[in-house]
Write a protein that holds these residues in place. Structure first.
Motif: not given
Ligand code: ZN
Length: 368
Positions: A197-199, A201-211, A298-305
Motif C-alpha cells: 500500500g505504499g505509494s 518507494i522512498h523509505g517512510h512510515a506513517q503516523v496519525t492521531a485521532t480524536r 524469510l525473503g520478505v521485501s514488502t510488508f506492513n507493520a
C-alpha cells in the motif's frame, strides 16, 4: 538412528494433534481461545493436466487431496484457512536484484530532500538521527504525518534506524497531542513498497492521531481483552502468548517482550510482538530484529507493520492493562500483479499459505 532430543518438525497441518499433546492447562487455554478444524478438499484432474501439476506441485496426489486447517480466534473473530498444499511449498528467500534496481530508479525523489520536497506539520518537524517527519499532503485524519527515512531504499534498515523511526514517530504523536489535547489516539504504521500500500518507494512510515475514540480495530481489541479479563480473571495477551509458546511458535525476544508467529495470521507469515511500552528501546529493537529476520531469512521485501498503543493521554475508557501490540505481515512477491487480498480476506477469512511453525523456526535460526 533415532534421536529423542530432536522432535519431528511441527507443521500447521498437525495442529489438532499438537494441541492434543499439550499439558491439560495449556490444552484448555488453546481450546478456549481457538476453534480449530480440518477438512479435505478433493479434485479429479484430467490426464492432460498431470505434467503441469507435477511440475508445479510435485505430484498429482498432492493436489488430488488437499488438507485444510481452519483456525478461528473465538474472542477477536480473526480467522485463517491454511492450505497444506500451499504451505508445503518452499519459502522464497533472497532479495530480487530487479527490485533493488526498481527502487534505485526512483532515487532523487522529493523524499530524498524532505525539507524542500515535503510540507511540515503545523507544529514543525521532528528530526531524528535517521529520519525527519513531514505532513502528509492528502490526510487520513486530522493529524497525519510521515516519518521520512534518510535512506531512499526502505529495505536498507538496521536495528538503530528502525528504533529511530519509531521514537521519532512517538515524538510526533506527543507534538500532535500538545497541538490538540483531544488527539489522544496515536497510530503508527509502515507500508513497505507498493504491494503493502505504499505509494512512494522512498523509505517512510506513517503516523496519525485521532480524536473521540481509537480506531475501530484497536478499540475492538481493547474491549476483547477487557471482556476476557472479566470472564476468566486472566490477561488475554499473556494467555494468547502462552498458547503460542506451548505449541512452539514463540520467537526469542528481550525480557518482558512476547513475540510469536500467529496461529490466526491476517496474511502470510504474520508475527505479533507484545510489550509493555514503546518508550524504551527494547520493543523497538525487537521489532527491528523480526523485520530483519523477515527480509534476510524469510525473503520478505514488502510488508506492513502496525503499532497498537494505548492513547497518549487519559481517556474515559480503561486502557490500564492494554500493552503495545505490534503486527508485522508479509505482503508477497513485489513482482506479482495479483493482489494477495480479495473478497475472502475482506469479508470472510484470511487464506494463508505460510506455515507459522516454519516461520517461527526460521526466525529462531533453526533449520527450515
Ligand atoms: Zn528518495
Amino acid at each position: 538412528m533415532e534421536d529423542h532430543g530432536m522432535p519431528a518438525e511441527r507443521r500447521i497441518m498437525e495442529l489438532p494433534a499438537l494441541i492434543g499433546e499439550l499439558s491439560p492447562e495449556d490444552r484448555t487455554l488453546a481450546g478456549r481461545i481457538f476453534d480449530v478444524s480440518t477438512t479435505t478438499g478433493r479434485l479429479d484432474p484430467p490426464k492432460s493436466m498431470h505434467p503441469w501439476i507435477e511440475k508445479s506441485f510435485g505430484s498429482v496426489e498432492a493436489v488430488r487431496e488437499q488438507r485444510i486447517v481452519k483456525v478461528t480466534n473465538r474472542f477477536t473473530f480473526e480467522g485463517t484457512l491454511f492450505n497444506g498444499l500451499r504451505a508445503s511449498r518452499p519459502l522464497d528467500t533472497g532479495l530480487d536484484l530487479d527490485l533493488e534496481r526498481e527502487i534505485e530508479k526512483t532515487a532523487g525523489d522529493p523524499f530524498c530532500h524532505p525539507e524542500e520536497g515535503t510540507p511540515a506539520d503545523v507544529f514543525g518537524r521532528i528530526r531524528g538521527r535517521h529520519s525527519t517527519t513531514a505532513s502528509n499532503i492528502a490526510k487520513y485524519d486530522g493529524f497525519h504525518g510521515l516519518i521520512v527515512f534518510d535512506d531512499h531504499n526502505p529495505l536498507h534498515f538496521t536495528p538503530e534506524k528502525v528504533a529511530d523511526y519509531i521514537s521519532v514517530g512517538l515524538e510526533w504523536g506527543r507534538k500532535a497531542l500538545k497541538t490538540d489535547p483531544e488527539a489522544r489516539y496515536f497510530f503508527l504504521m509502515w507500508n513497505c513498497l507498493w504491494r503493502a500500500g505504499g505509494s512512494i518507494i522512498h523509505g517512510h512510515a506513517q503516523v496519525t492521531a485521532t480524536r473521540g475514540m481509537h480506531y475501530p480495530k484497536v478499540e475492538s481489541l481493547r474491549r476483547t481483552a477487557a471482556l476476557y479479563a472479566s470472564e476468566y480473571g486472566s490477561d488475554y495477551f499473556e494467555d494468547l502468548f502462552r498458547v503460542h509458546e506451548a505449541l512452539g511458535l514463540a520467537i526469542p525476544a528481550p525480557p518482558g517482550i512476547r513475540a510469536f508467529a500467529s496461529l490466526s495470521p491476517i496474511k502470510e507469515k504474520e508475527v505479533l510482538l507484545v510489550g509493555p511500552s514503546l518508550e524504551d528501546d527494547s520493543l523497538r529493537r525487537a521489532v527491528a530484529g523480526v523485520l530483519q529476520g523477515f527480509t534476510q531469512k524469510l525473503g520478505v521485501s514488502t510488508f506492513n507493520a502496525a503499532f497498537y498503543l494505548p492513547p497518549l493521554a487519559e481517556t474515559e475508557e480503561d486502557w490500564s492493562s492494554f500493552p503495545v501490540v505490534v503486527r508485522l505481515v508479509d505482503r508477497g512477491d513485489p513482482s506479482n500483479r495479483t493482489s494477495d487480498i480479495g473478497a475472502m480476506e475482506l469479508y470472510a477469512a484470511s487464506v494463508v499459505a505460510s506455515d507459522p511453525f516454519k516461520v517461527a523456526r526460521i526466525l529462531r535460526d533453526e533449520s527450515s
